[in-house]
Design an enzyme around this catalytic site. Structure first.
Site, mmCIF file in Angstrom:
data_model
loop_
_atom_site.group_PDB
_atom_site.id
_atom_site.type_symbol
_atom_site.label_atom_id
_atom_site.label_comp_id
_atom_site.label_asym_id
_atom_site.label_seq_id
_atom_site.Cartn_x
_atom_site.Cartn_y
_atom_site.Cartn_z
ATOM 1 N N GLY A 21 0.862 -1.179 0.000
ATOM 2 C CA GLY A 21 0.000 0.000 0.000
ATOM 3 C C GLY A 21 0.896 1.225 0.000
ATOM 4 O O GLY A 21 1.894 1.276 0.736
ATOM 5 N N ASP B 89 13.315 -5.316 -9.354
ATOM 6 C CA ASP B 89 11.871 -5.124 -9.202
ATOM 7 C C ASP B 89 11.627 -3.667 -8.828
ATOM 8 O O ASP B 89 12.033 -3.221 -7.757
ATOM 9 C CB ASP B 89 11.340 -6.070 -8.121
ATOM 10 C CG ASP B 89 9.847 -5.900 -7.849
ATOM 11 O OD1 ASP B 89 9.172 -5.195 -8.630
ATOM 12 O OD2 ASP B 89 9.366 -6.466 -6.847
ATOM 13 N N GLY C 8 8.738 4.470 -6.148
ATOM 14 C CA GLY C 8 8.181 5.799 -5.923
ATOM 15 C C GLY C 8 7.879 6.050 -4.460
ATOM 16 O O GLY C 8 8.081 7.156 -3.944
ATOM 17 N N ASP C 9 7.401 5.023 -3.767
ATOM 18 C CA ASP C 9 7.122 5.150 -2.336
ATOM 19 C C ASP C 9 8.408 5.333 -1.543
ATOM 20 O O ASP C 9 8.453 6.090 -0.569
ATOM 21 C CB ASP C 9 6.368 3.916 -1.837
ATOM 22 C CG ASP C 9 5.042 3.723 -2.537
ATOM 23 O OD1 ASP C 9 4.425 4.728 -2.930
ATOM 24 O OD2 ASP C 9 4.622 2.549 -2.707
#
Length: 311
Positions: free
Chosen positions: A42, A249, A254-255
């Site tokens: 998330g 991967d 971005g997180d």
């Protein structure tokens, strides 16, 4: 600094279900994948974990489901030292999940089912207001209702708290509701979705970022994957090159950028250097599999920074 930075994340918590395959199946086709990985994810949770691993005190405001993933998500936060006072289970809803499909070159495709994340409302921001007012930075994303995002941006502005918004997944937005936002940080596809302007190279990124600044956002950072990132504001335009890494991967990169950038800024690091450090932190995250599990802690990151920043 005399104390550790305090970062509050208002956002999503999902379970990532990552499948690795040589290629994506065609419509109606069944193929064998190479391997499978289940992990906590998330965008909100990922950004909170990145900020925590970079050394901040982190506070999460989120909603999880009444399924088996809900308590596990809360416990994962606690084990990492993230404050879960405002992470609540919602009866009758599933937790958010994100099936992720990864090709051999690291490219990924993600389908998000929001579940309980959609139950995070403006009233929950108010309920957490005492905690939020102690934060150096509030971090937001688009995996929760836009109404809640706009409300939280206004809350941050009213209380003089730095606010970073990651508009992901990309969708139409009401830009006046983001007026005077401190940092708006989309990737290429998100920036194109929001502005209608293609972002295929650094020149495109500059034009798109300038458009967003003209629309009232103080600072825009467009993350460009293997091309680094582009920073724009009324008084600055800068392409910040990437660091060379062997990407396995790209999920969660971005997180990693957002969470680390929030911490670097809160530590008083100059803006351009904070972006450069976040570029490296994000790049390093692509060398591992998954999202949170691939993030570096501060000791490992500082060692990489000391080595690479001299070059």
């Amino acid at each position: 600094m005399s104390r550790r930075p305090r970062v509050a994340v208002i956002g999503s918590a999902n379970i990532d279900l990552t499948t690795f395959a040589d290629r994506f199946p065609k419509p109606g086709e069944t193929i064998f994948g190479q391997r499978f990985d289940l992990g906590f994810g998330g965008k909100g949770a990922n950004q909170a974990v990145a900020a925590r691993l970079c050394g901040a005190d982190v506070f999460m405001v989120a909603r999880v489901g009444s399924d088996l993933f809900g308590p596990a998500t809360i416990e994962n936060f606690r084990k990492l030292g993230i404050d879960t006072t405002h992470v609540k289970q919602v009866e009758g809803l599933s937790s958010g999940v994100a099936p992720i499909f990864v090709e051999p070159n690291g490219q990924n495709r993600i389908l998000v089912v929001k579940g309980a994340n959609d139950a995070l409302r403006p009233a929950d921001v108010d309920a957490a207001s005492d905690m939020l007012k102690t934060a150096d930075c509030i971090v937001l994303q688009f995996e929760i209702p836009l109404e809640t995002v706009y409300y939280a941006v206004a809350f941050a502005r009213k209380n003089g708290i730095r606010c970073i918004l990651n508009p992901a997944p990309g969708q139409a937005v009401d830009l006046p509701s983001l007026a005077n936002l401190d940092y708006f940080v989309p990737n290429e596809s998100e920036a194109e979705t929001i502005t209608g302007m293609p972002v295929r190279n650094v020149d495109d990124a500059k034009k798109c970022a300038d458009r967003l600044v003209a629309d009232g956002i103080r600072r825009v950072i467009i993350t460009l994957g293997a091309n680094g990132s582009f920073l724009a504001g009324h008084d600055t335009n800068a392409h910040v090159p990437p660091f060379a890494v062997k990407s396995l991967d790209s999920t969660g990169a971005g997180d990693a950028f957002i969470g680390s950038f929030a911490v670097f800024l809160a530590e008083g690091i100059a803006e351009l250097e904070a972006v450069r450090r976040a570029n490296l932190y994000a790049g390093l995250s692509t060398m591992g599999v998954g999202t949170q599990k691939s993030f570096y802690d501060r000791v490992r990151f500082d060692a990489e920074w000391a080595s690479r920043s001299r070059n």
